[in-house]
Design a protein around this motif. Structure first.
Motif, PDB file in Angstrom:
ATOM      1  N   PHE A  44      -9.466 -13.954   6.198  1.00 16.98           N
ATOM      2  CA  PHE A  44      -9.308 -12.995   4.912  1.00 16.98           C
ATOM      3  C   PHE A  44      -9.794 -11.471   5.936  1.00 16.98           C
ATOM      4  CE2 PHE A  44      -9.150  -9.727   1.681  1.00 16.98           C
ATOM      5  CZ  PHE A  44      -7.687  -9.709   1.102  1.00 16.98           C
ATOM      6  N   ILE A  45      -8.928 -10.636   5.610  1.00 16.18           N
ATOM      7  CA  ILE A  45      -9.023  -8.859   5.613  1.00 16.18           C
ATOM      8  C   ILE A  45      -8.574  -8.426   4.527  1.00 16.18           C
ATOM      9  CG2 ILE A  45      -9.842  -8.903   8.525  1.00 16.18           C
ATOM     10  CD1 ILE A  45      -7.427  -7.804   8.351  1.00 16.18           C
ATOM     11  N   TYR A  46      -9.082  -6.914   4.335  1.00 11.46           N
ATOM     12  CA  TYR A  46      -9.018  -6.404   3.062  1.00 11.46           C
ATOM     13  C   TYR A  46      -8.237  -5.513   3.476  1.00 11.46           C
ATOM     14  CZ  TYR A  46     -11.625  -7.909  -0.627  1.00 11.46           C
ATOM     15  OH  TYR A  46     -12.434  -9.069  -1.486  1.00 11.46           O
ATOM     16  N   PRO A  47      -7.167  -5.248   3.204  1.00 14.94           N
ATOM     17  CA  PRO A  47      -6.215  -3.937   3.898  1.00 14.94           C
ATOM     18  C   PRO A  47      -6.875  -2.490   2.701  1.00 14.94           C
ATOM     19  CG  PRO A  47      -4.905  -4.767   1.365  1.00 14.94           C
ATOM     20  CD  PRO A  47      -5.782  -5.625   2.238  1.00 14.94           C
ATOM     21  N   ASP A  48      -6.352  -1.593   3.287  1.00 20.59           N
ATOM     22  CA  ASP A  48      -6.563   0.128   2.540  1.00 20.59           C
ATOM     23  C   ASP A  48      -6.436   0.185   0.510  1.00 20.59           C
ATOM     24  OD1 ASP A  48      -4.373   0.601   2.803  1.00 20.59           O
ATOM     25  OD2 ASP A  48      -4.934   2.419   3.839  1.00 20.59           O
ATOM     26  N   TRP A  90      -6.205 -12.970  -9.013  1.00 17.38           N
ATOM     27  CA  TRP A  90      -7.519 -13.178  -8.451  1.00 17.38           C
ATOM     28  C   TRP A  90      -8.107 -13.832  -6.921  1.00 17.38           C
ATOM     29  CZ3 TRP A  90      -9.058 -11.960 -13.194  1.00 17.38           C
ATOM     30  CH2 TRP A  90      -8.422 -11.688 -14.703  1.00 17.38           C
ATOM     31  N   ASN A  91      -9.296 -13.680  -7.302  1.00 19.37           N
ATOM     32  CA  ASN A  91     -10.253 -13.580  -6.462  1.00 19.37           C
ATOM     33  C   ASN A  91     -10.553 -14.829  -5.579  1.00 19.37           C
ATOM     34  OD1 ASN A  91     -12.986 -12.436  -4.127  1.00 19.37           O
ATOM     35  ND2 ASN A  91     -11.020 -13.131  -3.677  1.00 19.37           N
ATOM     36  N   LEU A  92     -10.223 -16.152  -4.722  1.00 20.92           N
ATOM     37  CA  LEU A  92     -10.280 -17.489  -4.789  1.00 20.92           C
ATOM     38  C   LEU A  92     -12.106 -16.748  -3.387  1.00 20.92           C
ATOM     39  CD1 LEU A  92     -11.263 -20.636  -5.396  1.00 20.92           C
ATOM     40  CD2 LEU A  92      -8.564 -20.655  -4.180  1.00 20.92           C
ATOM     41  N   ARG A  93     -12.824 -17.339  -3.560  1.00 20.80           N
ATOM     42  CA  ARG A  93     -13.885 -16.890  -2.535  1.00 20.80           C
ATOM     43  C   ARG A  93     -14.680 -17.972  -2.298  1.00 20.80           C
ATOM     44  NH1 ARG A  93     -15.280 -12.964  -6.285  1.00 20.80           N
ATOM     45  NH2 ARG A  93     -16.775 -13.591  -7.479  1.00 20.80           N
ATOM     46  N   SER A  94     -15.435 -18.082  -0.956  1.00 18.98           N
ATOM     47  CA  SER A  94     -16.365 -18.791  -0.684  1.00 18.98           C
ATOM     48  C   SER A  94     -18.132 -17.770  -1.649  1.00 18.98           C
ATOM     49  CB  SER A  94     -16.733 -18.655   0.758  1.00 18.98           C
ATOM     50  OG  SER A  94     -18.359 -19.173   0.795  1.00 18.98           O
ATOM     51  N   GLN A 139     -13.605 -15.903   4.269  1.00 17.94           N
ATOM     52  CA  GLN A 139     -13.491 -17.310   4.137  1.00 17.94           C
ATOM     53  C   GLN A 139     -13.387 -16.699   2.352  1.00 17.94           C
ATOM     54  OE1 GLN A 139     -15.632 -20.557   4.287  1.00 17.94           O
ATOM     55  NE2 GLN A 139     -15.888 -21.476   2.260  1.00 17.94           N
ATOM     56  N   GLN A 140     -11.288 -16.127   2.089  1.00 19.33           N
ATOM     57  CA  GLN A 140     -11.086 -15.916   0.731  1.00 19.33           C
ATOM     58  C   GLN A 140     -10.251 -15.693   1.152  1.00 19.33           C
ATOM     59  OE1 GLN A 140     -12.255 -11.077  -0.894  1.00 19.33           O
ATOM     60  NE2 GLN A 140     -12.800 -11.591   1.142  1.00 19.33           N
ATOM     61  N   LEU A 141      -9.645 -15.660  -0.710  1.00 17.76           N
ATOM     62  CA  LEU A 141      -8.088 -15.392  -0.868  1.00 17.76           C
ATOM     63  C   LEU A 141      -7.992 -15.286  -1.568  1.00 17.76           C
ATOM     64  CD1 LEU A 141      -6.285 -17.911  -2.506  1.00 17.76           C
ATOM     65  CD2 LEU A 141      -7.201 -19.043  -0.304  1.00 17.76           C
TER      66      LEU A 141
END
Length: 540
Positions: free
Chosen positions: A374-378, A492-496, A506-508
């Motif tokens: 995963f990478i965050y957009p701006d 909603w964030n599902l993450r390590s 390691q998230q989505l």
């Protein structure tokens, strides 16, 4: 000038309050102002820069009661953007307040943002911490305790006192250096030590002989499972992340990264001081932090060897995890018993199998889920969704189960329908512990197993009294299965929960959507919403 600014902030907060649903009007309001700054302290004996809230490390304890309206103004005095997230608070119909980069623009330096949220129909022991960058490795974390309303019975006698213990691993290296190392494609080094409430050895908790006390224990570290125990005393676990559980007694408990639980301890020993111990689990080098349980009539200090950690490893921990079960006859935040919701009889509408991995991408260490790191957009995903901004994310950006192929960078979003009842399987094919967290929900942890999960694994699910919680562990080369009732619309964030893994991909996000847009399902954006990226300049 500073006073005028604070007056404006307060007035702005009151205006923002008026935008909240009238359903909240009968519940009390609690107002807070937190100023976030740098500070220099030496938790492990070496001076280092940390993040303070109102000058405190750890940050202030946030105590509230079920359904209180929390109005919390955060003033960012750092030289970089900052956000706080409320670990385990469901933010019912209100992912606008979740405080992660997929839902919120970070607070710029020398600016403020006022969070307005409720622990709606919740009780229990929780935490908050910074969600931006690797700020969590510098502090900024604290306890968030939600007490029951007076008219809701609790399944144990009122304790004589209530203690909060934030335990976690700690690094002497600056968080900025740690973040630069991760950015360069390296892994985190082994932690330098452990802390209990920000100290390695000096935390003391005082009680009277013969009385019973509640200990709220949370693992606020970055990467390491910890074992908690008290010399000569039994630990009765009564609550786990908002679930009242069967009150089993233990000599020690494993607390995985991001997890919280409440323990009753009766001071039934001779009047002296006793060691409180947190130590690392599943590590070649064992790190330890100690505190003291001080009897008020004590005549001697702590002495003797530290109480031993469990002799067993992963299997011992797994077997203990299976003993944490819902108390079906107890209330939680609402008058009806927990067991009145028969989750095991609800048909599963969709299954997601999520496999974590640790690939190298372009020669750099990354972490991934189903071949996407995963990478965050701006632009926060929630803002892009609300404003219909194209090109920020796609619902077909990650598969619902693992497959063969190269791992890639991407912005992973899974789509689901409001009121679906879903099954999520965390498949861990690595030889390392995992800890997974879901914002916006708690979930039933119905199964642990070794090897590969298959549909046949369901025959061993606990469909009667599995506890609900927000963070679950997954053992090496094993799987964990959860069931989730998607009754909370939002992004909603599902993450390590292991923050270096989260930081490196390691998230989505889980987009829970209802095409019939209604305030009964989700609140409008707050009037003080921060806008950034492609959402800058737009009007909600």
């Amino acid at each position: 000038m500073e006073r005028r600014s604070l007056i404006n902030i307060t007035l702005f907060g009151i205006v923002a309050l008026l935008s909240i649903s009238i359903a909240k009007a009968d519940d009390p309001y609690k107002f807070f102002t937190w100023t976030v700054t740098y500070g220099n302290i030496a938790p492990l004996g070496v001076p280092q820069q940390v993040i303070l809230i109102n000058g405190q490390f750890p940050g202030p304890k946030l105590d509230c009661v079920t359904n209180d309206n929390i109005v919390l103004n955060v003033i960012n005095k750092l030289n970089e953007p900052f956000l706080l997230t409320w670990n385990g608070i469901k933010q019912r119909k209100n992912s606008w307040q979740d405080g992660v980069l997929g839902t919120n623009c970070p607070i710029p330096p020398n600016k403020n943002f006022t969070y307005i949220f409720q622990p709606k129909d919740q009780i229990g022991s929780y935490t908050y911490f910074p969600s931006t960058g690797l700020h969590r490795a510098a502090g900024g974390f604290g306890a968030l305790n939600v007490y029951s309303r007076p008219r809701i019975p609790v399944p144990y006698a009122d304790p004589a006192g209530d203690f909060t213990l934030l335990i976690g691993d700690w690094f002497k290296t600056s968080y900025k250096t740690l973040q630069q190392s991760l950015d360069a494609g390296k892994v985190l080094p082994f932690p330098d030590g452990l802390l209990i409430n920000g100290q390695q050895t000096r935390s003391t908790f005082t009680g009277e002989q013969g009385k019973t006390y509640k200990f709220r224990v949370s693992n606020v570290g970055l990467v390491t499972t910890l074992n908690f125990r008290i010399q000569g005393h039994k630990l009765k676990v009564v609550e786990v992340e908002g679930s009242n559980v069967i009150q089993n007694v233990y000599y020690s408990v494993d607390v995985h990264v991001g997890q919280s639980l409440s323990i009753l301890v009766t001071l039934d020993q001779a009047p002296k001081d006793y060691y409180i111990v947190a130590s690392t689990r599943f590590t070649r080098t064992v790190l330890t932090a100690t505190g003291a349980l001080h009897y008020s009539n004590s005549a001697s200090q702590v002495s003797g060897p530290l109480p031993a950690a469990p002799a067993g490893g992963f299997h011992w921990s797994l077997q203990q995890a299976r003993t944490f079960r819902w108390n079906l006859t107890a209330n939680a935040a609402r008058p009806n018993p927990q067991g009145s919701f028969h989750y095991g009889t609800i048909p599963i509408s969709k299954t997601f199998v999520l496999a974590n991995s640790a690939p190298l991408i372009n020669g750099k260490q990354r972490y991934a889920v189903n071949q996407v790191s995963f990478i965050y957009p701006d632009t926060p995903l929630k803002l892009a969704d609300y404003f219909n901004i194209p090109g920020v994310f796609s619902l077909n950006s990650i598969q619902s189960s693992p497959s063969e192929g190269a791992t890639r960078l991407g912005t992973s979003v899974l789509g689901a329908t409001h009121h679906d009842f879903i099954e999520v399987v965390f498949q861990n094919d690595e030889n390392a512990m995992q800890s997974w967290h879901l914002d916006g929900y708690d979930f039933w942890v119905v199964g642990f197993g070794t090897g590969k999960w298959s549909q046949a694994s369901r025959k061993n699910y606990n469909l009667k009294d599995a506890l609900t919680r927000h963070t679950t562990q997954v053992y090496p080369n094993s799987w964990t299965a959860i069931l989730v009732s998607l009754d909370n619309q939002g992004m909603w964030n599902l993450r390590s929960a292991m923050w270096s893994r989260q930081y490196l991909g390691q998230q989505l996000y889980l987009r829970v959507w209802n095409s019939a847009q209604s305030l009964a399902n989700e609140y409008n954006p707050p009037t003080n919403i921060l806008l950034c990226g492609k959402a800058a300049g737009r009007h909600p």
